[in-house]
Design a protein around this motif. Sequence first.
Motif, short mmCIF file in Angstrom:
data_model
loop_
_atom_site.label_atom_id
_atom_site.label_comp_id
_atom_site.label_asym_id
_atom_site.label_seq_id
_atom_site.Cartn_x
_atom_site.Cartn_y
_atom_site.Cartn_z
N CYS A 21 5.18 -1.72 -6.52
CA CYS A 21 4.70 -2.85 -5.89
C CYS A 21 5.11 -4.63 -6.61
N GLY A 22 5.71 -4.22 -8.43
CA GLY A 22 5.57 -4.73 -8.87
C GLY A 22 4.54 -6.02 -9.62
N ASP A 23 2.69 -5.52 -8.82
CA ASP A 23 1.86 -6.24 -8.57
C ASP A 23 0.71 -5.33 -10.09
N VAL A 24 0.05 -6.08 -10.69
CA VAL A 24 -0.60 -6.12 -11.73
C VAL A 24 -2.12 -5.80 -11.28
N GLY A 25 -2.83 -4.75 -11.86
CA GLY A 25 -4.63 -4.70 -11.49
C GLY A 25 -4.94 -3.32 -10.96
N PRO A 26 -6.00 -3.35 -10.30
CA PRO A 26 -6.52 -2.00 -10.61
C PRO A 26 -6.36 -1.24 -9.01
N GLY A 27 -5.82 -0.52 -8.95
CA GLY A 27 -5.62 0.52 -8.08
C GLY A 27 -4.57 1.76 -8.09
N ARG A 28 -3.91 1.76 -9.56
CA ARG A 28 -3.47 2.96 -9.70
C ARG A 28 -3.91 4.25 -9.58
N MET A 29 -3.57 5.35 -9.40
CA MET A 29 -3.79 6.90 -9.44
C MET A 29 -4.05 6.94 -10.75
N THR A 30 -5.50 7.26 -11.09
CA THR A 30 -5.50 8.08 -12.09
C THR A 30 -4.89 9.09 -13.11
N VAL A 76 -2.81 15.72 -0.69
CA VAL A 76 -1.69 14.53 -0.92
C VAL A 76 -0.99 13.62 0.32
N THR A 77 -1.48 12.03 -0.38
CA THR A 77 -1.64 11.82 0.83
C THR A 77 -0.26 10.35 0.70
N GLY A 78 -0.32 9.61 2.03
CA GLY A 78 1.23 8.94 1.88
C GLY A 78 1.66 8.11 0.82
N SER A 79 1.59 8.10 -0.86
CA SER A 79 1.38 7.12 -1.80
C SER A 79 2.98 7.62 -2.70
N ILE A 80 3.21 6.04 -3.01
CA ILE A 80 4.46 6.74 -3.96
C ILE A 80 3.40 7.48 -5.20
N GLN A 128 -3.29 -3.32 -5.76
CA GLN A 128 -3.95 -3.30 -5.76
C GLN A 128 -5.31 -5.01 -5.23
N GLY A 129 -4.46 -5.68 -4.75
CA GLY A 129 -5.12 -6.38 -3.07
C GLY A 129 -5.90 -5.72 -2.63
N MET A 130 -5.26 -4.53 -1.43
CA MET A 130 -5.69 -3.46 -0.73
C MET A 130 -7.09 -2.90 -1.98
N TRP A 131 -6.99 -2.56 -2.85
CA TRP A 131 -7.90 -1.73 -3.28
C TRP A 131 -9.71 -2.94 -3.91
N PRO A 180 -9.78 4.08 -9.59
CA PRO A 180 -8.62 4.19 -10.18
C PRO A 180 -8.09 3.74 -10.92
N GLY A 181 -7.44 3.80 -11.98
CA GLY A 181 -7.31 2.80 -12.90
C GLY A 181 -6.46 1.59 -12.71
N GLU A 182 -6.36 0.89 -13.54
CA GLU A 182 -5.41 -0.59 -13.43
C GLU A 182 -3.90 -0.22 -14.76
N GLY A 183 -3.16 -1.56 -14.38
CA GLY A 183 -1.90 -1.63 -14.83
C GLY A 183 -0.98 -1.99 -13.77
N ASN A 184 -0.42 -2.03 -14.45
CA ASN A 184 1.17 -2.12 -13.05
C ASN A 184 1.97 -0.96 -11.64
N GLN A 185 1.80 -1.88 -11.19
CA GLN A 185 1.78 -1.06 -9.77
C GLN A 185 3.36 -1.12 -9.46
#
Length: 403
Positions: free
Chosen positions: A160-169, A14-18, A128-131, A153-158
């Motif tokens: 931080c308020g962004d929308v896009g790819p980067g959500r953990m599956t 487990v690493t440091g992510s929300i 999503q920008g980092m991904w 990863p999956g896509e959707g609301n993050q």
Amino acid sequence: MTLFLANKHILLGVTGSIAAYKSAELVRRLREAGAIVRVAMTENAKRFITPLTMQAVSGYPVHDDLFDVHAEAAMGHIELARWADLILVAPATADFMTRLAHGHADDLLTTLCLATKAPLAVAPAMNQGMWKHALTQTNRQVLLDKGVHIIGPGEGNQACGDVGPGRMTEPAEIVEKVNAIFSSGLLAGLKIIVTAGPTHEAIDPVRFMTNGSSGKMGYALAEAASEAGADVTLVSGPVNIPKPSHLEKLDVVTAQEMYETVMRKVAEYDIFLAVAAVSDYRCETIAPQKIHKEEGPVQLTLTRNPDIVASVGQLARKPFIVGFAAETEDVIAQAKAKRLRKKMDMIIANQVGSGAGMGADENAVTLISAENEISLPLMPKRKLARQLIKLIAEAFNKAERRQ
């Protein structure tokens, strides 16, 4: 979906992510699927979810310190790396992926990933920008090229308020992907019959002759064959191992019962794995009442049990036969002679005793065929079984092409 996670050792990083809040649910789902889960956390991961939570859901203390003296005395980082059947990092941050891609080993989790021989899987979680950044995508490709499984990863609301790819599956989908890692398909469409464990030969109503076989190797091979896509039937002597939920299991007690069961069914199968430690002899006469202690020696007259492997080898349409030779001396020579004598396609030889082989959790073997002699070092029987199934599948496919 057939689940292959029963008794699998999953090390969850487990690493440091929300998204770390999802890790507790992931542990629960892995355990529901039958896996044994231990958790390793980075320092930043502990800012998002507590080690106490992960200990509560996994049932084991959390590993978080590369230089933990107490951990080294029990299960240190090298032993933990050997313990794992799979290391799964979920969530995996961009920073973690970068360090893993470049071979860093500056904390416990990256050290475990480099020290293990088990498969690695990561479930990315980031903005999503980092991904989308070219450097992250380059690191992703490096990991893929090195054989690391990328889940999502999956896509959707993050957060931080962004929308896009980067959500953990989501955890349920990660479990499906992990399950698929253990399913190789090497034996897809084939039927395999496996014998396992000892047999018991009665002396009187309360005593019997047997040997030290635990059945662990046979059960591990049956599981590994199922993971490889085979339709597996397990013919088992008396053991203290839970029944594999997705396998057909036929229980027997004596060598004669095992012989009759195998001979009745073996014509239906493509491969016969003769792993059981079958008693060579039985009492010619079983005492109808308990034999009581008396002065002087007691004589038992023994008679030969049928030889299951040799009998299968004599069939006009015999399956591909793989047997075992547990020996105390001249292991390779004894095994080679046994293979030829009983018309086996392959034989797996091992030296019994010294903490390996019969009854132990680990084994070191030599796989012998007409073409090859391959030695595999001491390792847990579950991992050994997967390597053996891969080699057996390769040999079977070669034999089929020659016909």
